[in-house]
Design a protein around this motif. Structure first.
Motif, PDB file in Angstrom:
ATOM      1  N   LYS A 109      32.370  49.039  19.908  1.00 30.97           N
ATOM      2  CA  LYS A 109      32.234  48.099  18.795  1.00 30.97           C
ATOM      3  C   LYS A 109      32.054  46.672  19.304  1.00 30.97           C
ATOM      4  O   LYS A 109      31.226  45.908  18.800  1.00 30.97           O
ATOM      5  N   LYS A 110      32.876  46.302  20.283  1.00 27.78           N
ATOM      6  CA  LYS A 110      32.804  44.941  20.821  1.00 27.78           C
ATOM      7  C   LYS A 110      31.429  44.680  21.449  1.00 27.78           C
ATOM      8  O   LYS A 110      30.828  43.615  21.248  1.00 27.78           O
ATOM      9  N   LEU A 111      30.922  45.660  22.193  1.00 28.14           N
ATOM     10  CA  LEU A 111      29.607  45.498  22.814  1.00 28.14           C
ATOM     11  C   LEU A 111      28.512  45.413  21.765  1.00 28.14           C
ATOM     12  O   LEU A 111      27.557  44.637  21.910  1.00 28.14           O
ATOM     13  N   LEU A 112      28.619  46.203  20.724  1.00 28.21           N
ATOM     14  CA  LEU A 112      27.599  46.187  19.681  1.00 28.21           C
ATOM     15  C   LEU A 112      27.572  44.837  18.974  1.00 28.21           C
ATOM     16  O   LEU A 112      26.496  44.278  18.698  1.00 28.21           O
ATOM     17  N   ASN A 113      28.750  44.286  18.689  1.00 31.32           N
ATOM     18  CA  ASN A 113      28.818  42.958  18.072  1.00 31.32           C
ATOM     19  C   ASN A 113      28.240  41.890  18.995  1.00 31.32           C
ATOM     20  O   ASN A 113      27.536  40.980  18.545  1.00 31.32           O
ATOM     21  N   SER A 114      28.564  42.005  20.287  1.00 27.40           N
ATOM     22  CA  SER A 114      28.051  41.022  21.252  1.00 27.40           C
ATOM     23  C   SER A 114      26.538  41.134  21.379  1.00 27.40           C
ATOM     24  O   SER A 114      25.843  40.112  21.514  1.00 27.40           O
ATOM     25  N   ALA A 115      26.018  42.349  21.353  1.00 30.63           N
ATOM     26  CA  ALA A 115      24.570  42.530  21.424  1.00 30.63           C
ATOM     27  C   ALA A 115      23.895  41.900  20.215  1.00 30.63           C
ATOM     28  O   ALA A 115      22.835  41.251  20.341  1.00 30.63           O
ATOM     29  N   SER A 116      24.497  42.055  19.046  1.00 28.46           N
ATOM     30  CA  SER A 116      23.946  41.442  17.835  1.00 28.46           C
ATOM     31  C   SER A 116      24.002  39.926  17.921  1.00 28.46           C
ATOM     32  O   SER A 116      23.075  39.222  17.487  1.00 28.46           O
ATOM     33  N   GLN A 117      25.090  39.401  18.499  1.00 28.38           N
ATOM     34  CA  GLN A 117      25.213  37.952  18.649  1.00 28.38           C
ATOM     35  C   GLN A 117      24.162  37.414  19.614  1.00 28.38           C
ATOM     36  O   GLN A 117      23.601  36.337  19.396  1.00 28.38           O
ATOM     37  N   GLY A 149      33.381  30.186  25.950  1.00 30.44           N
ATOM     38  CA  GLY A 149      34.418  30.913  26.667  1.00 30.44           C
ATOM     39  C   GLY A 149      34.530  30.680  28.146  1.00 30.44           C
ATOM     40  O   GLY A 149      35.334  31.336  28.817  1.00 30.44           O
ATOM     41  N   ASP A 150      33.776  29.723  28.711  1.00 29.70           N
ATOM     42  CA  ASP A 150      33.865  29.499  30.156  1.00 29.70           C
ATOM     43  C   ASP A 150      34.803  28.359  30.525  1.00 29.70           C
ATOM     44  O   ASP A 150      34.982  28.045  31.708  1.00 29.70           O
ATOM     45  N   GLY A 151      35.407  27.702  29.511  1.00 28.90           N
ATOM     46  CA  GLY A 151      36.351  26.622  29.798  1.00 28.90           C
ATOM     47  C   GLY A 151      35.682  25.333  30.222  1.00 28.90           C
ATOM     48  O   GLY A 151      36.340  24.436  30.748  1.00 28.90           O
ATOM     49  N   VAL A 152      34.382  25.200  29.975  1.00 22.88           N
ATOM     50  CA  VAL A 152      33.639  23.985  30.329  1.00 22.88           C
ATOM     51  C   VAL A 152      33.160  23.329  29.042  1.00 22.88           C
ATOM     52  O   VAL A 152      32.542  23.984  28.190  1.00 22.88           O
ATOM     53  N   LEU A 374      39.723  20.598  23.210  1.00 25.04           N
ATOM     54  CA  LEU A 374      38.376  21.190  23.192  1.00 25.04           C
ATOM     55  C   LEU A 374      38.234  22.268  24.269  1.00 25.04           C
ATOM     56  O   LEU A 374      37.575  23.294  24.048  1.00 25.04           O
ATOM     57  N   VAL A 375      38.837  22.029  25.432  1.00 24.57           N
ATOM     58  CA  VAL A 375      38.795  23.032  26.496  1.00 24.57           C
ATOM     59  C   VAL A 375      39.484  24.317  26.043  1.00 24.57           C
ATOM     60  O   VAL A 375      38.976  25.426  26.250  1.00 24.57           O
ATOM     61  N   GLU A 376      40.642  24.172  25.411  1.00 21.35           N
ATOM     62  CA  GLU A 376      41.373  25.345  24.924  1.00 21.35           C
ATOM     63  C   GLU A 376      40.583  26.082  23.848  1.00 21.35           C
ATOM     64  O   GLU A 376      40.582  27.325  23.798  1.00 21.35           O
ATOM     65  N   LYS A 377      39.902  25.340  23.006  1.00 21.67           N
ATOM     66  CA  LYS A 377      39.090  25.964  21.960  1.00 21.67           C
ATOM     67  C   LYS A 377      37.939  26.752  22.575  1.00 21.67           C
ATOM     68  O   LYS A 377      37.572  27.823  22.074  1.00 21.67           O
ATOM     69  N   ASP A 378      37.397  26.215  23.652  1.00 20.29           N
ATOM     70  CA  ASP A 378      36.308  26.926  24.339  1.00 20.29           C
ATOM     71  C   ASP A 378      36.825  28.203  24.994  1.00 20.29           C
ATOM     72  O   ASP A 378      36.181  29.260  24.923  1.00 20.29           O
ATOM     73  N   ASN A 384      35.005  37.086  23.720  1.00 21.85           N
ATOM     74  CA  ASN A 384      33.713  37.324  23.088  1.00 21.85           C
ATOM     75  C   ASN A 384      32.569  37.038  24.059  1.00 21.85           C
ATOM     76  O   ASN A 384      31.586  37.786  24.128  1.00 21.85           O
ATOM     77  N   ALA A 385      32.715  35.954  24.825  1.00 22.71           N
ATOM     78  CA  ALA A 385      31.673  35.601  25.786  1.00 22.71           C
ATOM     79  C   ALA A 385      31.578  36.632  26.906  1.00 22.71           C
ATOM     80  O   ALA A 385      30.484  36.992  27.347  1.00 22.71           O
ATOM     81  N   GLU A 386      32.728  37.096  27.375  1.00 21.91           N
ATOM     82  CA  GLU A 386      32.709  38.117  28.416  1.00 21.91           C
ATOM     83  C   GLU A 386      32.126  39.427  27.892  1.00 21.91           C
ATOM     84  O   GLU A 386      31.491  40.177  28.630  1.00 21.91           O
ATOM     85  N   SER A 387      32.337  39.687  26.635  1.00 21.07           N
ATOM     86  CA  SER A 387      31.729  40.868  26.034  1.00 21.07           C
ATOM     87  C   SER A 387      30.213  40.735  26.029  1.00 21.07           C
ATOM     88  O   SER A 387      29.493  41.721  26.212  1.00 21.07           O
ATOM     89  N   ILE A 388      29.731  39.514  25.839  1.00 17.83           N
ATOM     90  CA  ILE A 388      28.283  39.276  25.929  1.00 17.83           C
ATOM     91  C   ILE A 388      27.799  39.575  27.341  1.00 17.83           C
ATOM     92  O   ILE A 388      26.732  40.171  27.545  1.00 17.83           O
ATOM     93  N   GLN A 389      28.597  39.209  28.339  1.00 16.01           N
ATOM     94  CA  GLN A 389      28.254  39.524  29.723  1.00 16.01           C
ATOM     95  C   GLN A 389      28.290  41.032  29.966  1.00 16.01           C
ATOM     96  O   GLN A 389      27.520  41.568  30.769  1.00 16.01           O
ATOM     97  N   GLU A 390      29.179  41.719  29.264  1.00 13.99           N
ATOM     98  CA  GLU A 390      29.257  43.176  29.397  1.00 13.99           C
ATOM     99  C   GLU A 390      27.978  43.845  28.896  1.00 13.99           C
ATOM    100  O   GLU A 390      27.587  44.903  29.389  1.00 13.99           O
TER     101      GLU A 390
END
Length: 750
Positions: A109-117, A149-152, A374-378, A384-390
């Motif tokens: 499910k997580k991968l499918l959502n990330s693929a859609s994103q 999600g990279d903290g930058v 802002l860093v914490e929010k990122d 979610n971002a790592e799921s995009i990498q997945e």
């Protein structure tokens, strides 16, 4: 680990070794259960392979540069959780359909959502599939995202807040930067913390000088005054010492000032180019009072520094004075002691280049908390971002994993390439050399280390240095030659190497590991060696005779030249001397030589006659067997040795030399070897070659045959073998030394 799997594995024999078959998705799914001892490879490097390097890095989860069995098994277990069917892996498709991802597992499910994103970020919300080119471009995926999600955080992250933008720019300029997934420059929590710590330390240090007048004896010009003082301090001290020496004895004054000889040496030069010499002269005119004049001319090389010192310090501390003593001069140094100590204790030097007023505002403000928030929010978007990498990982495995398994668990692609055309991932390309193409070429990182292991492979290996000037790259390959003759494969031989991408490289053989290539080559090897030996001996004999003739000719010329230059008187004296008496031919002296030659010829002739007569006694089929026996005697040992080596020709040591851990033999037999090295084949050409060598006339061939038959017949006749035809054998030749036995008792001299 024993194989306790209940899965009905199928096995095939590939390359002389029994290996498990991997053909279906079920086979792949159960690989983690397979006994590790049955895997063909236990570990392989992530470099030097013809497969996407990103796929190899994704498999290498511990980042040690090698992919091991447990890492492959972990990848398969993960795929089972996110793919509906493992059979789709066998298609090796570069396009990942969203319909292939599972929806009944959390991972799926997580991968499918990330693929859609990803598709939404790429402005393709209605697309139903993803390609690797899309999933791998993280910059494009995150280009329009504030939080990834990279903290930058970047200037785009803070929106319209200009104060935060200025702070981020200052952090990047003075502390450092981090690259955001969107490709923009930004800052992390660590960079923000370091910037504020440096800014606080620097402003506190700077404020000490602003609040303590003792630290800045010359106000805001203290730093410039200090620099001016130290720039000329040693030269002024030199001046006072010269004055003291002159005061001791005024006659020394000329020697302590500028000498005429010194000026004469540089007077003809452009004096602007002689500043180094002028700097060595005294600061100003020497006086016995040991006082430094403040308003008199000074050395031109020091004039600028002296004027700066005078304006910043001397006119302030000694206003109205025409000169100062050494003690007055030394009093200046004490004013900078506290300032020097303050400089040595400088804090926050990294932000020294920033505007001090801006730093003061930064330290006193509350923008730091906003940046860290802002860093914490990122970072909250990390999962979610790592799921995009997945998704990118899934796309790579979807295309490449089946190929990798066919080269890791088994060597299917290697042994079946003659059918499928798919080369193994360790085959770098094809080398064309000496009218053949060699498909088994492997990249080599360290040739010295590689040869130490590759010698155990029993293969003929040609190491080549390859260069592509267009790409500006060089590499080394080990080309395994498995068919044809290798007489011309020597160090220095040039060829052309084509990599898997079609690029051509200039290739030069630099080292050869010699081993048999075929039984046919081994059959002819003794004859070639014998012919080469005869050729070398003939060349040596011809060379020695040529050198002998040359030396004798030179000696004769030298002797003739000496005769021409001899004095006439010496020539007349030599002419008057009677020549020595010519010795008569002594038959007794040479009779022994004749006897030895006759005995040798008789022995050789009898051996030939015995062999020929014995051969002629045989039946026709016996003659054929005799000829075959002779051939077997000559070529048999070489063929047997070649056969034994060809049976154990093994690719595993060649791969082990590159860092592989090959768990089984990888034999290359004669039949398979012929598919790895292809020889040039030419059609039959009819017609006359105008440049061909002239053929030996037929009548001469016939004459030679008749002569040989006659010699053999004569030899048989001499040994009585033709008596049945009514012919008597010729009496044996008598080489007895009759001359010696019939010689008189006394010599001619007596």
């Amino acid at each position: 680990m024993e194989n306790k799997s209940s899965y009905p594995w199928r096995y095939t024999k590939i390359g002389g070794v029994t290996r498990v078959s991997i053909e279906t998705g079920e086979d792949i799914a159960h690989l983690p259960e397979l006994d590790q001892k049955q895997w063909t490879v236990l570990s392989c490097p992530t470099t030097g392979l013809e497969i996407d390097p990103d796929t190899l890095k994704l498999l290498d989860t511990d980042g040690d540069g090698h992919i091991k069995v447990n890492e492959v098994s972990a990848a398969i277990e993960w795929l089972k959780k996110v793919l509906k069917s493992m059979d789709s892996l066998t298609e090796k498709s570069a396009v990942l359909p969203l319909s292939a991802i599972r929806e009944d597992t959390d991972e799926g499910k997580k991968l499918l959502n990330s693929a859609s994103q990803i598709l939404a970020n790429l402005k393709k919300p209605d697309a139903k599939e993803l390609g690797i080119a899309e999933t791998a471009d993280s910059v494009k995926i995150f280009a329009d995202t504030k939080f990834n999600g990279d903290g930058v955080i970047t200037e785009a992250t803070v929106g319209d807040d200009e104060d935060l933008k200025k702070i981020i720019a200052a952090i990047i300029a003075n502390i450092g930067k981090a690259t955001d997934r969107s490709g923009a420059d930004g800052v992390t929590k660590e960079l923000v913390e370091e910037f504020y710590a440096e800014a606080a330390a620097f402003t506190a240090w700077k404020n000490l000088s602003l609040n303590d007048s003792k630290l800045i004896p010359y106000g805001d010009k203290t730093t410039a005054a200090r620099d001016a003082y130290y720039a000329i301090k040693d030269k002024v001290s030199d001046y006072y010492i010269r004055c003291k020496l002159a005061a001791m004895d005024q006659s020394n004054t000329p020697a302590l000032e500028i000498s005429k000889d010194s000026l004469a040496k540089i007077s003809e030069k452009n004096l602007t180019e002689a500043i180094a010499e002028i700097e060595a002269y005294p600061l100003t005119k020497i006086n016995t009072k040991a006082e430094l004049p403040l308003n008199e001319p000074v050395n031109p090389a020091w004039e600028g520094k002296f004027n700066a010192l005078k304006a910043l310090i001397l006119d302030v501390d000694f206003a109205g004075k025409q000169s100062i003593t050494e003690s007055e001069w030394n009093s200046i140094a004490g004013k900078f002691d506290a300032y020097d100590k303050w400089l040595a204790d400088k804090k926050g030097a990294k932000v020294e280049g920033a505007d001090f007023g801006f730093l003061t505002e930064v330290v006193s403000g509350n923008k730091k908390d906003e940046l860290l928030a802002l860093v914490e929010k990122d970072l909250a978007e990390k999962d979610n971002a790592e799921s995009i990498q997945e998704v990118n990982k899934l796309a790579h495995f979807y295309r490449d994993l089946f190929t990798f398994l066919r080269n890791f668990v088994t060597f299917t692609d290697f042994y079946y390439q003659y059918k499928t055309g798919d080369k193994a991932m360790f085959q770098a390309g094809t080398l064309f050399i000496d009218q053949r193409s060699c498909d088994l070429c492997i990249k080599v990182a360290d040739m010295g280390k590689h040869t130490a292991s590759a010698t155990q492979s029993a293969m003929f290996i040609a190491y080549c240095d390859c260069e592509n000037k267009k790409l500006g790259q060089k590499m080394q390959i080990a080309a395994v030659i498995t068919d044809g003759d290798v007489d011309n494969i020597t160090v220095g031989k040039n060829g052309v190497f084509y990599d898997r991408a079609g690029n051509d490289w200039e290739a030069t053989v630099t080292k050869v590991i010699e081993n048999p290539i075929s039984i046919r080559q081994a059959f002819w090897s003794p004859y070639k060696k014998f012919a080469k030996f005869i050729e070398e001996q003939v060349e040596k004999f011809a060379a020695s005779k040529d050198a002998d003739v040359t030396s004798k000719g030179a000696a004769a010329i030298s002797e003739k030249s000496a005769e021409i230059t001899t004095q006439p008187a010496a020539a007349d004296a030599a002419a008057a001397t009677p020549p020595p008496a010519k010795q008569p031919f002594d038959i007794a002296k040479f009779s022994g030589i004749f006897a030895a030659i006759g005995l040798a010829l008789g022995f050789i002739g009898s051996m030939i006659v015995s062999a020929v007569t014995g051969f002629l006694k045989l039946e026709w089929w016996g003659m054929i067997l005799a000829v075959l026996a002779i051939i077997l005697l000559i070529s048999g040992p070489s063929m047997l040795l070649a056969y034994l080596k060809l049976r154990r020709r093994n690719l595993a040591p060649v791969l082990n030399a590159n860092g592989w851990a090959v768990n089984a033999h990888a034999f290359v037999n004669i039949t398979f070897g012929a598919t790895l090295t292809k020889l040039a084949k030419f059609p039959v050409v009819r017609g006359v070659d105008p440049l061909a060598d002239k053929k030996y006339p037929l009548w001469k061939k016939i004459c030679w045959c008749v002569l040989i038959v006659a010699i053999i017949g004569f030899a048989l006749y001499c040994n009585g073998k033709l008596s049945r035809f009514g012919l008597d054998p010729i009496p044996a030749l008598d080489f007895t030394d009759k001359a010696q036995t019939e010689a008189p008792a006394t010599t001619p001299a007596e």
